[in-house]
Design a protein around this motif. Structure first.
Motif, PDB file in Angstrom:
ATOM      1  N   VAL A 263       0.827  -1.205   0.000  1.00 26.08           N
ATOM      2  CA  VAL A 263       0.000   0.000   0.000  1.00 26.08           C
ATOM      3  C   VAL A 263       0.867   1.263   0.000  1.00 26.08           C
ATOM      4  O   VAL A 263       1.757   1.414   0.840  1.00 26.08           O
ATOM      5  CB  VAL A 263      -0.918   0.023   1.243  1.00 26.08           C
ATOM      6  CG1 VAL A 263      -1.735   1.316   1.276  1.00 26.08           C
ATOM      7  CG2 VAL A 263      -1.819  -1.199   1.275  1.00 26.08           C
ATOM      8  N   ASP A 264       0.600   2.128  -0.945  1.00 24.40           N
ATOM      9  CA  ASP A 264       1.095   3.505  -0.888  1.00 24.40           C
ATOM     10  C   ASP A 264      -0.138   4.371  -0.667  1.00 24.40           C
ATOM     11  O   ASP A 264      -0.939   4.561  -1.585  1.00 24.40           O
ATOM     12  CB  ASP A 264       1.798   3.889  -2.189  1.00 24.40           C
ATOM     13  CG  ASP A 264       2.502   5.241  -2.094  1.00 24.40           C
ATOM     14  OD1 ASP A 264       2.170   6.018  -1.181  1.00 24.40           O
ATOM     15  OD2 ASP A 264       3.361   5.524  -2.944  1.00 24.40           O
ATOM     16  N   PRO A 265      -0.332   4.881   0.542  1.00 22.13           N
ATOM     17  CA  PRO A 265      -1.594   5.563   0.840  1.00 22.13           C
ATOM     18  C   PRO A 265      -1.845   6.788  -0.023  1.00 22.13           C
ATOM     19  O   PRO A 265      -2.974   7.036  -0.447  1.00 22.13           O
ATOM     20  CB  PRO A 265      -1.473   5.909   2.320  1.00 22.13           C
ATOM     21  CG  PRO A 265      -0.017   5.878   2.619  1.00 22.13           C
ATOM     22  CD  PRO A 265       0.552   4.832   1.728  1.00 22.13           C
ATOM     23  N   ILE A 266      -0.800   7.575  -0.261  1.00 23.80           N
ATOM     24  CA  ILE A 266      -0.910   8.702  -1.194  1.00 23.80           C
ATOM     25  C   ILE A 266       0.384   8.778  -1.995  1.00 23.80           C
ATOM     26  O   ILE A 266       1.422   9.186  -1.468  1.00 23.80           O
ATOM     27  CB  ILE A 266      -1.178  10.040  -0.478  1.00 23.80           C
ATOM     28  CG1 ILE A 266      -2.531   9.996   0.229  1.00 23.80           C
ATOM     29  CG2 ILE A 266      -1.139  11.192  -1.483  1.00 23.80           C
ATOM     30  CD1 ILE A 266      -2.897  11.278   0.945  1.00 23.80           C
TER      31      ILE A 266
ATOM     32  N   LEU B  37      -2.323   3.662  -4.033  1.00 24.02           N
ATOM     33  CA  LEU B  37      -1.864   2.490  -4.779  1.00 24.02           C
ATOM     34  C   LEU B  37      -2.017   1.250  -3.911  1.00 24.02           C
ATOM     35  O   LEU B  37      -1.512   1.207  -2.786  1.00 24.02           O
ATOM     36  CB  LEU B  37      -0.393   2.650  -5.177  1.00 24.02           C
ATOM     37  CG  LEU B  37      -0.046   3.452  -6.429  1.00 24.02           C
ATOM     38  CD1 LEU B  37      -0.678   4.834  -6.439  1.00 24.02           C
ATOM     39  CD2 LEU B  37       1.471   3.566  -6.589  1.00 24.02           C
ATOM     40  N   ILE B  38      -2.698   0.238  -4.450  1.00 23.73           N
ATOM     41  CA  ILE B  38      -2.959  -1.002  -3.721  1.00 23.73           C
ATOM     42  C   ILE B  38      -2.544  -2.169  -4.604  1.00 23.73           C
ATOM     43  O   ILE B  38      -2.977  -2.272  -5.752  1.00 23.73           O
ATOM     44  CB  ILE B  38      -4.452  -1.124  -3.366  1.00 23.73           C
ATOM     45  CG1 ILE B  38      -4.904   0.060  -2.505  1.00 23.73           C
ATOM     46  CG2 ILE B  38      -4.738  -2.450  -2.671  1.00 23.73           C
ATOM     47  CD1 ILE B  38      -6.411   0.202  -2.394  1.00 23.73           C
ATOM     48  N   ALA B  39      -1.705  -3.038  -4.075  1.00 26.61           N
ATOM     49  CA  ALA B  39      -1.243  -4.197  -4.840  1.00 26.61           C
ATOM     50  C   ALA B  39      -1.352  -5.459  -3.999  1.00 26.61           C
ATOM     51  O   ALA B  39      -1.311  -5.408  -2.769  1.00 26.61           O
ATOM     52  CB  ALA B  39       0.208  -4.009  -5.285  1.00 26.61           C
TER      53      ALA B  39
ATOM     54  N   ASP C  72       3.976 -14.689  -3.541  1.00 23.79           N
ATOM     55  CA  ASP C  72       5.374 -15.113  -3.632  1.00 23.79           C
ATOM     56  C   ASP C  72       6.230 -14.020  -4.269  1.00 23.79           C
ATOM     57  O   ASP C  72       7.055 -14.282  -5.149  1.00 23.79           O
ATOM     58  CB  ASP C  72       5.483 -16.425  -4.410  1.00 23.79           C
ATOM     59  CG  ASP C  72       4.729 -17.555  -3.721  1.00 23.79           C
ATOM     60  OD1 ASP C  72       4.765 -17.615  -2.472  1.00 23.79           O
ATOM     61  OD2 ASP C  72       4.086 -18.355  -4.422  1.00 23.79           O
ATOM     62  N   ASP C  73       6.004 -12.786  -3.821  1.00 23.35           N
ATOM     63  CA  ASP C  73       6.759 -11.597  -4.223  1.00 23.35           C
ATOM     64  C   ASP C  73       6.501 -11.153  -5.661  1.00 23.35           C
ATOM     65  O   ASP C  73       7.195 -10.268  -6.170  1.00 23.35           O
ATOM     66  CB  ASP C  73       8.263 -11.796  -4.011  1.00 23.35           C
ATOM     67  CG  ASP C  73       8.617 -11.974  -2.543  1.00 23.35           C
ATOM     68  OD1 ASP C  73       7.966 -11.340  -1.694  1.00 23.35           O
ATOM     69  OD2 ASP C  73       9.541 -12.762  -2.244  1.00 23.35           O
ATOM     70  N   ARG C  74       5.492 -11.717  -6.313  1.00 24.21           N
ATOM     71  CA  ARG C  74       5.160 -11.323  -7.685  1.00 24.21           C
ATOM     72  C   ARG C  74       3.858 -10.524  -7.677  1.00 24.21           C
ATOM     73  O   ARG C  74       2.839 -10.991  -7.173  1.00 24.21           O
ATOM     74  CB  ARG C  74       5.006 -12.572  -8.559  1.00 24.21           C
ATOM     75  CG  ARG C  74       4.677 -12.289 -10.021  1.00 24.21           C
ATOM     76  CD  ARG C  74       4.715 -13.583 -10.811  1.00 24.21           C
ATOM     77  NE  ARG C  74       3.721 -14.532 -10.326  1.00 24.21           N
ATOM     78  CZ  ARG C  74       2.482 -14.648 -10.833  1.00 24.21           C
ATOM     79  NH1 ARG C  74       2.100 -13.860 -11.826  1.00 24.21           N
ATOM     80  NH2 ARG C  74       1.649 -15.553 -10.354  1.00 24.21           N
ATOM     81  N   PRO C  75       3.854  -9.299  -8.240  1.00 25.40           N
ATOM     82  CA  PRO C  75       2.613  -8.518  -8.280  1.00 25.40           C
ATOM     83  C   PRO C  75       1.586  -9.185  -9.195  1.00 25.40           C
ATOM     84  O   PRO C  75       1.828  -9.381 -10.388  1.00 25.40           O
ATOM     85  CB  PRO C  75       3.052  -7.173  -8.864  1.00 25.40           C
ATOM     86  CG  PRO C  75       4.539  -7.113  -8.670  1.00 25.40           C
ATOM     87  CD  PRO C  75       5.002  -8.535  -8.786  1.00 25.40           C
ATOM     88  N   VAL C  76       0.445  -9.551  -8.626  1.00 24.32           N
ATOM     89  CA  VAL C  76      -0.608 -10.223  -9.404  1.00 24.32           C
ATOM     90  C   VAL C  76      -1.870  -9.385  -9.518  1.00 24.32           C
ATOM     91  O   VAL C  76      -2.756  -9.710 -10.320  1.00 24.32           O
ATOM     92  CB  VAL C  76      -0.953 -11.601  -8.794  1.00 24.32           C
ATOM     93  CG1 VAL C  76       0.243 -12.542  -8.868  1.00 24.32           C
ATOM     94  CG2 VAL C  76      -1.459 -11.471  -7.360  1.00 24.32           C
ATOM     95  N   LEU C  77      -1.954  -8.309  -8.748  1.00 20.95           N
ATOM     96  CA  LEU C  77      -3.134  -7.438  -8.775  1.00 20.95           C
ATOM     97  C   LEU C  77      -2.689  -6.030  -8.434  1.00 20.95           C
ATOM     98  O   LEU C  77      -1.851  -5.823  -7.548  1.00 20.95           O
ATOM     99  CB  LEU C  77      -4.168  -7.932  -7.758  1.00 20.95           C
ATOM    100  CG  LEU C  77      -5.462  -7.143  -7.555  1.00 20.95           C
ATOM    101  CD1 LEU C  77      -6.568  -8.070  -7.042  1.00 20.95           C
ATOM    102  CD2 LEU C  77      -5.298  -5.981  -6.566  1.00 20.95           C
TER     103      LEU C  77
ATOM    104  N   ALA D 169       4.554  -1.630  -7.169  1.00 21.16           N
ATOM    105  CA  ALA D 169       3.869  -2.929  -7.195  1.00 21.16           C
ATOM    106  C   ALA D 169       2.494  -2.868  -7.845  1.00 21.16           C
ATOM    107  O   ALA D 169       2.123  -3.748  -8.632  1.00 21.16           O
ATOM    108  CB  ALA D 169       3.758  -3.487  -5.770  1.00 21.16           C
ATOM    109  N   ALA D 170       1.712  -1.839  -7.536  1.00 24.45           N
ATOM    110  CA  ALA D 170       0.365  -1.757  -8.095  1.00 24.45           C
ATOM    111  C   ALA D 170       0.363  -1.444  -9.583  1.00 24.45           C
ATOM    112  O   ALA D 170      -0.595  -1.754 -10.299  1.00 24.45           O
ATOM    113  CB  ALA D 170      -0.451  -0.697  -7.343  1.00 24.45           C
TER     114      ALA D 170
END
Length: 260
Positions: free
Chosen positions: A84-87, A103-105, A109-114, A217-218
């Protein structure tokens, strides 16, 4: 529906809650701004948004870990972590510029999937998940598919970056300036926004020399599900070493060759 449909629905809920908090404090006359140890600013909205998201995740996904810019890491019991990056764009936020986002990701297993990016002051949101495509719109109910551009020549490309300072510090400024001169159009939109314009096909390349996990990540699932390519400067899949090269795919090899 995909294997991430429930997680996407939750991400939209998180964004709804975050938007309510951040918009309530946006341009507030009593907004409190402090300096973090690295001298970057943090507002009371940054911390309030992250607290809100953490509270919902603790209730809805108690087994999942959480990594947030403001409050660090909370361990989970499996291989899933929310980032999470809130802002993202706090400097814009505290000056009243509407280009900022939550930003929400989700990492497996350390791979961004969403990934989900919500920019409520712009009235726009972007999201994507592995195998589900990428979308943009005012909310989950009104999203439409997005796709990167088909530009294949650097001389026809719109090139985006955040600033030149980081490239100078990394010793890559001459190469960066050569790329800027080779492109049709260059603009420094910065933060999340350049990546989302890339995913929509409005520009063709977005690069940055150094990012934190919560900054990147997001963005990765949205760009890649829109048909783009997202690596670090060495060509490893993002988040990699924290640098970023995001393109429409057709221009990726040339950008890596010039910058990497």
């Amino acid at each position: 529906m995909t294997g991430y449909a429930a997680d996407l629905a939750l991400a939209h809920t998180l964004a709804d809650r975050a938007d309510a908090v951040s918009m309530d404090r946006f341009r507030a006359l009593d907004l409190r701004v402090d300096a973090k140890p690295d001298l970057t600013p943090v507002s009371d909205a940054d911390t309030a948004v992250e607290r809100e998201i953490r509270a919902v995740l603790a209730a809805q996904r108690p087994a999942d870990g959480i990594i947030g810019e403001e409050f660090g890491a909370t361990a989970g019991t499996g291989g899933r972590r929310w980032v999470v990056d809130p802002i993202d764009g706090t400097k814009n936020y505290i000056r009243g510029v509407p280009i900022w986002a939550t930003l929400i990701a989700l990492l497996e297993d350390d791979r961004p999937v969403l990934g989900l990016v919500s920019a409520p002051a712009l009235g726009r949101r972007w999201w994507g998940a592995t195998g589900a495509g990428a979308y943009a719109g005012p909310d989950a109910a009104a999203g439409t598919p997005i796709r990167v551009s088909g530009v294949r020549q650097l001389g026809d490309a719109s090139f985006c970056y955040a600033s030149l300072d980081g490239w100078e510090a990394a010793g890559r400024l001459p190469a960066m300036l050569d790329v800027l001169r080779a492109c049709w159009r260059t603009r420094a939109y910065g933060d999340f926004y350049g990546y989302m314009l890339l995913a929509e096909g409005a520009l063709d390349v977005m690069v940055e020399p150094e990012l934190s996990l919560w900054d990147i990540a997001a963005l990765v699932p949205i760009v890649t599900e829109a048909g783009g390519t997202f690596t670090d400067l060495t060509g490893r899949p993002a988040p990699g070493d924290g640098s970023s090269v995001a393109t429409n795919g057709a221009l990726h090899a040339e950008i890596l060759s010039r910058l990497g």
